[in-house]
Design a protein around this motif. Sequence first.
Motif, PDB file in Angstrom:
ATOM      1  N   ASP A 103      43.695  10.511  -2.690  1.00 56.08           N
ATOM      2  CA  ASP A 103      42.131   9.514  -3.014  1.00 56.08           C
ATOM      3  C   ASP A 103      42.868   8.763  -4.523  1.00 56.08           C
ATOM      4  OD1 ASP A 103      40.856  10.837  -0.917  1.00 56.08           O
ATOM      5  OD2 ASP A 103      40.011  12.467  -1.984  1.00 56.08           O
ATOM      6  N   LEU A 104      43.793   9.694  -4.620  1.00 52.35           N
ATOM      7  CA  LEU A 104      44.314   8.959  -6.155  1.00 52.35           C
ATOM      8  C   LEU A 104      43.870   7.431  -5.946  1.00 52.35           C
ATOM      9  CD1 LEU A 104      45.488   9.212  -8.229  1.00 52.35           C
ATOM     10  CD2 LEU A 104      48.431   8.856  -7.441  1.00 52.35           C
ATOM     11  N   PRO A 105      43.144   6.420  -6.395  1.00 52.74           N
ATOM     12  CA  PRO A 105      43.723   4.838  -7.059  1.00 52.74           C
ATOM     13  C   PRO A 105      44.770   4.539  -7.775  1.00 52.74           C
ATOM     14  CG  PRO A 105      41.796   5.933  -8.286  1.00 52.74           C
ATOM     15  CD  PRO A 105      42.611   7.098  -8.261  1.00 52.74           C
ATOM     16  N   ILE A 106      44.857   3.490  -6.788  1.00 54.18           N
ATOM     17  CA  ILE A 106      46.886   2.908  -7.180  1.00 54.18           C
ATOM     18  C   ILE A 106      46.031   1.255  -7.922  1.00 54.18           C
ATOM     19  CG2 ILE A 106      48.652   2.285  -5.895  1.00 54.18           C
ATOM     20  CD1 ILE A 106      48.123   4.103  -3.992  1.00 54.18           C
ATOM     21  N   TYR A 107      47.052   1.096  -9.158  1.00 54.82           N
ATOM     22  CA  TYR A 107      47.238  -0.179  -9.277  1.00 54.82           C
ATOM     23  C   TYR A 107      48.193  -1.147  -9.067  1.00 54.82           C
ATOM     24  CZ  TYR A 107      42.718   1.351 -10.658  1.00 54.82           C
ATOM     25  OH  TYR A 107      41.587   2.561 -10.839  1.00 54.82           O
ATOM     26  N   ALA A 108      48.038  -2.563  -8.635  1.00 56.91           N
ATOM     27  CA  ALA A 108      49.397  -2.945  -8.922  1.00 56.91           C
ATOM     28  C   ALA A 108      49.000  -4.417  -8.808  1.00 56.91           C
ATOM     29  CB  ALA A 108      50.136  -3.109  -7.526  1.00 56.91           C
ATOM     30  N   THR A 109      49.546  -5.654  -9.214  1.00 56.19           N
ATOM     31  CA  THR A 109      49.522  -6.894  -9.586  1.00 56.19           C
ATOM     32  C   THR A 109      48.849  -7.332  -7.539  1.00 56.19           C
ATOM     33  OG1 THR A 109      51.816  -7.598  -9.884  1.00 56.19           O
ATOM     34  CG2 THR A 109      50.150  -6.916 -11.298  1.00 56.19           C
ATOM     35  N   SER A 110      48.935  -8.233  -7.625  1.00 59.94           N
ATOM     36  CA  SER A 110      48.862  -8.941  -6.217  1.00 59.94           C
ATOM     37  C   SER A 110      50.179  -9.178  -5.674  1.00 59.94           C
ATOM     38  CB  SER A 110      47.334 -10.285  -6.508  1.00 59.94           C
ATOM     39  OG  SER A 110      46.427  -9.668  -6.511  1.00 59.94           O
ATOM     40  N   GLU A 111      50.480  -8.740  -6.618  1.00 54.98           N
ATOM     41  CA  GLU A 111      52.055  -9.758  -6.255  1.00 54.98           C
ATOM     42  C   GLU A 111      52.884  -8.093  -5.294  1.00 54.98           C
ATOM     43  OE1 GLU A 111      51.355 -12.662  -9.817  1.00 54.98           O
ATOM     44  OE2 GLU A 111      50.935 -10.715  -8.785  1.00 54.98           O
ATOM     45  N   THR A 122      47.886   3.575   2.604  1.00 52.01           N
ATOM     46  CA  THR A 122      48.855   3.675   1.359  1.00 52.01           C
ATOM     47  C   THR A 122      48.124   2.505   1.016  1.00 52.01           C
ATOM     48  OG1 THR A 122      49.834   5.175   1.917  1.00 52.01           O
ATOM     49  CG2 THR A 122      50.884   3.824   0.338  1.00 52.01           C
ATOM     50  N   ILE A 123      48.466   0.757   1.725  1.00 52.31           N
ATOM     51  CA  ILE A 123      48.076  -0.216   1.093  1.00 52.31           C
ATOM     52  C   ILE A 123      47.006  -0.215   0.949  1.00 52.31           C
ATOM     53  CG2 ILE A 123      48.111  -2.609   1.734  1.00 52.31           C
ATOM     54  CD1 ILE A 123      51.524  -1.530   1.252  1.00 52.31           C
ATOM     55  N   ASP A 124      46.021   0.654   1.398  1.00 53.66           N
ATOM     56  CA  ASP A 124      44.731   0.069   1.305  1.00 53.66           C
ATOM     57  C   ASP A 124      44.268   0.950   0.021  1.00 53.66           C
ATOM     58  OD1 ASP A 124      44.613  -1.257   3.348  1.00 53.66           O
ATOM     59  OD2 ASP A 124      43.523  -0.148   4.554  1.00 53.66           O
ATOM     60  N   LYS A 125      44.834   2.049  -0.224  1.00 58.82           N
ATOM     61  CA  LYS A 125      44.290   2.390  -1.676  1.00 58.82           C
ATOM     62  C   LYS A 125      44.587   1.502  -3.380  1.00 58.82           C
ATOM     63  CE  LYS A 125      42.850   6.032  -0.281  1.00 58.82           C
ATOM     64  NZ  LYS A 125      41.149   7.014  -0.624  1.00 58.82           N
ATOM     65  N   MET A 126      45.510   0.488  -2.543  1.00 55.34           N
ATOM     66  CA  MET A 126      45.906  -0.391  -3.959  1.00 55.34           C
ATOM     67  C   MET A 126      45.301  -1.099  -4.303  1.00 55.34           C
ATOM     68  SD  MET A 126      49.872  -1.254  -2.820  1.00 55.34           S
ATOM     69  CE  MET A 126      51.012   0.630  -3.053  1.00 55.34           C
ATOM     70  N   GLN A 127      44.340  -1.159  -5.776  1.00 50.96           N
ATOM     71  CA  GLN A 127      43.482  -2.289  -6.587  1.00 50.96           C
ATOM     72  C   GLN A 127      44.440  -3.285  -7.313  1.00 50.96           C
ATOM     73  OE1 GLN A 127      40.461  -0.123  -8.084  1.00 50.96           O
ATOM     74  NE2 GLN A 127      40.526   1.547  -6.991  1.00 50.96           N
ATOM     75  N   PRO A 128      44.095  -4.615  -7.262  1.00 58.14           N
ATOM     76  CA  PRO A 128      44.419  -5.344  -8.065  1.00 58.14           C
ATOM     77  C   PRO A 128      44.454  -5.586  -9.332  1.00 58.14           C
ATOM     78  CG  PRO A 128      42.740  -6.147  -6.312  1.00 58.14           C
ATOM     79  CD  PRO A 128      43.510  -4.970  -6.081  1.00 58.14           C
TER      80      PRO A 128
END
Length: 449
Positions: free
Chosen positions: A75-83, A122-128
């Motif tokens: 359940d770890l939230p993952i943060y990254a730029t939209s790019e 996994t991709i769905d866990k990524m928040q911009p």
Amino acid sequence: MALGGGREIGANSFYYGIGVHGILIDAGLHPEKTGWAAFPSLKLLAGNPVDHLLLTHAHTDHLGAIPYVRQSYPDLPIYATSETIELAKIMLSNSASLLPKQHTKDVIDALPNYAVLALPETIDKMQPLELGTSKIFENSGAKVTYYPSGHILGAAGVLIEHDGVRIFHTGDTSLHAQRLVAGAQLPEGTVDVLVSESTNGVVDAYLTHSRERELERLTQTINETLAANGSVLIPVFALGKLQEMLVMIGDAIREGKIPKVPIYTGGMGRRISEVYDQFLDSRSRTNNVDKTSDIEQSEIPRRDTLFAGKYFSEPSIVLAASGMMQDGTASYMLAQRWLRHAHFAICFVGYTDPRTPGYTVSHAEHGTRIRFGSMKRDAPVRCKIERFRFSAHARREELLEIVRRLQPKHVILTHGDEKAIGAFGDLIHETFPDMKVTAPAIGEWCQLN
């Protein structure tokens, strides 16, 4: 604490314990190791909380282990730029496809999150978290801000602020602008701690070889090869280097500095180029005009017809992955045939690890015979082989400039081999005698205040 990337380049992953909370920056795969040694050492985190994962950019040595990390922290939230999120869709799929070639069955069987059907979760866990924006983590009170770090599209440096302490994690960075990607931006004011990459920490070849001069040399080599009715092979990383070289060569053809000949590209590099074109207005771009799709390109044939390509019969420029000629890649396969043609040329435009086939080929002497990768027989070295520096990493003088601008009390060196870290650490001590400099090994805690 480095879980990977301490005194090495690969499996980059760094843990920050802030109060009773924990932030993980990056989760990469090591490109030259096999088995569990290729993954970040999560066992080092036993008893420590992991509340957030921040990604600096989309290269595999920084994000390839995210599905592995999620097995321990689903359940770890993952943060990254939209790019980075868009690029991750391509890069993680590629990592998953390569796992069976790099690891034993028992390792693969223990990695269910790399299955094709599991990757979208996994991709769905990524928040911009966009460049130039901040987020406050309510559980710890820590504030994180993304700054453009240069290097590749969407890459970020991370400023962490907590209880009056400012920590800046450079990620892979470059102050100088490339053709498509602008130089890094740094936080204003000073920081208490600087966690810096050290890739080019040994010597600054740019003092004698500027980017402009290197482009002139490359143009000359291409022209000489084409004039001799030969073709040029340029091994490139599919993410970053392909797009940069493609546009620079396209510029030269448009300006009449190189004759118009077929340019071959292919594989996932083309899909990555589409993402570059998708984010023309990204804060990490030099401009919002240059599109890779505006450059006429031919498709590199699939592996079973690779040696039937027209580049063996008509002058051409071939931009083929991988940049280090990893075993089984297009550049690796083509090089074996390329070497035999005296009027052909292979141009290396980036770093090659000494353990890779690319290093063996790039340092081969004309007239000798070499064997690399899984080759069964030696190949004669008849073609021209040239090395050029178009690094997407900060030059040594730029790394020191980052230290000068931010004036940290403590510098922590990462993402470099022992020689690079040692040399850059010595330079910092010589320039700033009162500054604390450390380079913790994997698993070694480093106190930040």
